[in-house]
Design a protein around this motif. Sequence first.
Motif, mmCIF file in Angstrom:
data_model
loop_
_atom_site.group_PDB
_atom_site.id
_atom_site.type_symbol
_atom_site.label_atom_id
_atom_site.label_comp_id
_atom_site.label_asym_id
_atom_site.label_seq_id
_atom_site.Cartn_x
_atom_site.Cartn_y
_atom_site.Cartn_z
ATOM 1 N N VAL A 120 0.844 -1.206 0.000
ATOM 2 C CA VAL A 120 0.000 0.000 0.000
ATOM 3 C C VAL A 120 0.875 1.251 0.000
ATOM 4 O O VAL A 120 0.616 2.208 -0.737
ATOM 5 C CB VAL A 120 -0.944 -0.006 1.223
ATOM 6 N N LEU A 121 1.949 1.240 0.793
ATOM 7 C CA LEU A 121 2.806 2.424 0.887
ATOM 8 C C LEU A 121 3.552 2.727 -0.406
ATOM 9 O O LEU A 121 4.003 3.849 -0.614
ATOM 10 C CB LEU A 121 3.795 2.261 2.045
ATOM 11 N N GLN A 122 3.669 1.726 -1.292
ATOM 12 C CA GLN A 122 4.341 1.957 -2.574
ATOM 13 C C GLN A 122 3.639 3.015 -3.415
ATOM 14 O O GLN A 122 4.252 3.604 -4.298
ATOM 15 C CB GLN A 122 4.405 0.659 -3.383
ATOM 16 N N LEU A 123 2.401 3.260 -3.131
ATOM 17 C CA LEU A 123 1.668 4.271 -3.898
ATOM 18 C C LEU A 123 2.265 5.667 -3.730
ATOM 19 O O LEU A 123 2.025 6.546 -4.553
ATOM 20 C CB LEU A 123 0.187 4.259 -3.503
ATOM 21 N N TRP A 124 3.062 5.868 -2.678
ATOM 22 C CA TRP A 124 3.728 7.157 -2.493
ATOM 23 C C TRP A 124 4.673 7.484 -3.648
ATOM 24 O O TRP A 124 5.026 8.640 -3.852
ATOM 25 C CB TRP A 124 4.494 7.187 -1.176
ATOM 26 N N VAL A 125 5.093 6.479 -4.411
ATOM 27 C CA VAL A 125 5.988 6.726 -5.531
ATOM 28 C C VAL A 125 5.337 7.654 -6.554
ATOM 29 O O VAL A 125 6.023 8.366 -7.286
ATOM 30 C CB VAL A 125 6.463 5.401 -6.178
ATOM 31 N N PHE A 126 4.008 7.694 -6.592
ATOM 32 C CA PHE A 126 3.300 8.550 -7.546
ATOM 33 C C PHE A 126 3.166 9.996 -7.066
ATOM 34 O O PHE A 126 2.726 10.859 -7.827
ATOM 35 C CB PHE A 126 1.919 7.971 -7.856
ATOM 36 N N VAL A 127 3.526 10.256 -5.828
ATOM 37 C CA VAL A 127 3.510 11.620 -5.299
ATOM 38 C C VAL A 127 4.914 12.181 -5.511
ATOM 39 O O VAL A 127 5.867 11.701 -4.898
ATOM 40 C CB VAL A 127 3.126 11.648 -3.803
ATOM 41 N N PRO A 128 5.054 13.171 -6.380
ATOM 42 C CA PRO A 128 6.383 13.668 -6.738
ATOM 43 C C PRO A 128 7.242 14.017 -5.524
ATOM 44 O O PRO A 128 6.798 14.693 -4.599
ATOM 45 C CB PRO A 128 6.086 14.922 -7.576
ATOM 46 N N LEU A 129 8.448 13.481 -5.522
ATOM 47 C CA LEU A 129 9.489 13.714 -4.528
ATOM 48 C C LEU A 129 9.167 13.201 -3.127
ATOM 49 O O LEU A 129 9.924 13.434 -2.191
ATOM 50 C CB LEU A 129 9.857 15.207 -4.462
ATOM 51 N N SER A 130 8.070 12.487 -2.946
ATOM 52 C CA SER A 130 7.689 12.035 -1.611
ATOM 53 C C SER A 130 8.716 11.074 -1.006
ATOM 54 O O SER A 130 9.096 11.232 0.161
ATOM 55 C CB SER A 130 6.306 11.390 -1.620
ATOM 56 N N LEU A 131 9.185 10.100 -1.775
ATOM 57 C CA LEU A 131 10.159 9.160 -1.236
ATOM 58 C C LEU A 131 11.494 9.831 -0.977
ATOM 59 O O LEU A 131 12.206 9.472 -0.036
ATOM 60 C CB LEU A 131 10.333 7.957 -2.159
ATOM 61 N N VAL A 132 11.835 10.822 -1.774
ATOM 62 C CA VAL A 132 13.056 11.592 -1.552
ATOM 63 C C VAL A 132 12.952 12.318 -0.210
ATOM 64 O O VAL A 132 13.883 12.282 0.603
ATOM 65 C CB VAL A 132 13.298 12.592 -2.705
ATOM 66 N N VAL A 133 11.808 12.933 0.041
ATOM 67 C CA VAL A 133 11.592 13.658 1.300
ATOM 68 C C VAL A 133 11.583 12.697 2.486
ATOM 69 O O VAL A 133 12.215 12.962 3.517
ATOM 70 C CB VAL A 133 10.290 14.493 1.250
ATOM 71 N N PHE A 134 10.893 11.570 2.357
ATOM 72 C CA PHE A 134 10.873 10.567 3.436
ATOM 73 C C PHE A 134 12.287 10.095 3.755
ATOM 74 O O PHE A 134 12.666 9.945 4.916
ATOM 75 C CB PHE A 134 10.011 9.354 3.070
ATOM 76 N N ASP A 135 13.077 9.851 2.721
ATOM 77 C CA ASP A 135 14.432 9.361 2.927
ATOM 78 C C ASP A 135 15.320 10.423 3.570
ATOM 79 O O ASP A 135 16.107 10.120 4.471
ATOM 80 C CB ASP A 135 15.030 8.886 1.600
ATOM 81 N N LEU A 136 15.196 11.667 3.124
ATOM 82 C CA LEU A 136 15.967 12.752 3.745
ATOM 83 C C LEU A 136 15.576 12.934 5.211
ATOM 84 O O LEU A 136 16.440 13.120 6.075
ATOM 85 C CB LEU A 136 15.761 14.064 2.980
ATOM 86 N N HIS A 137 14.288 12.864 5.491
ATOM 87 C CA HIS A 137 13.817 12.987 6.869
ATOM 88 C C HIS A 137 14.394 11.869 7.740
ATOM 89 O O HIS A 137 14.864 12.104 8.855
ATOM 90 C CB HIS A 137 12.287 12.958 6.915
ATOM 91 N N ASP A 138 14.371 10.650 7.217
ATOM 92 C CA ASP A 138 14.907 9.514 7.955
ATOM 93 C C ASP A 138 16.409 9.669 8.192
ATOM 94 O O ASP A 138 16.906 9.391 9.286
ATOM 95 C CB ASP A 138 14.609 8.223 7.180
ATOM 96 N N ALA A 139 17.142 10.132 7.190
ATOM 97 C CA ALA A 139 18.586 10.339 7.329
ATOM 98 C C ALA A 139 18.890 11.409 8.370
ATOM 99 O O ALA A 139 19.800 11.249 9.194
ATOM 100 C CB ALA A 139 19.197 10.718 5.983
ATOM 101 N N LEU A 140 18.133 12.503 8.349
ATOM 102 C CA LEU A 140 18.347 13.563 9.344
ATOM 103 C C LEU A 140 18.013 13.086 10.749
ATOM 104 O O LEU A 140 18.704 13.419 11.715
ATOM 105 C CB LEU A 140 17.521 14.800 8.989
ATOM 106 N N THR A 141 16.966 12.296 10.880
ATOM 107 C CA THR A 141 16.580 11.752 12.182
ATOM 108 C C THR A 141 17.670 10.834 12.721
ATOM 109 O O THR A 141 18.027 10.910 13.905
ATOM 110 C CB THR A 141 15.245 10.988 12.077
#
Length: 126
Positions: free
Chosen positions: A99-120
């Motif tokens: 279900v979460l794979q659908l985020w791939v269709f939201v532009p830059l969402s996975l990039v933002v999630f990954d940056l947030h995780d890296a900063l955390t």
Amino acid sequence: MNVRRLAAVDMYGTRGTRRRRLIILAEFLIGVVAMVTLGSWLLASSSGLGDRAFGLWFIGAGLNYAPLSAYAIMLMRPGALDAELAGVDVGRELRRYTVLQLWVFVPLSLVVFDLHDALTRRRARA
């Protein structure tokens, strides 16, 4: 959302075969190249606002495949995927991340999630 875990679960699937790993890696790499290329072409060759917006969407969605591709390359090393999924209920995670794979269709969402995780993670180490 953990983008690395998404890549790992997607690569493993239900059985973790090498063939599936290669197919998912190819999907991620082709996704980046094809979607960013198509989006750039649309952006450069279109005169209408709608076509340009569509081109930007393609670029943003295509860039979501960049962190997935990077993690997939890292997880192709012998034992890396098994170590990432050690102690994980893969069936449960597979249902969740399907279900979460659908985020791939939201532009830059996975990039933002990954940056947030890296900063955390970085703040937690400091």
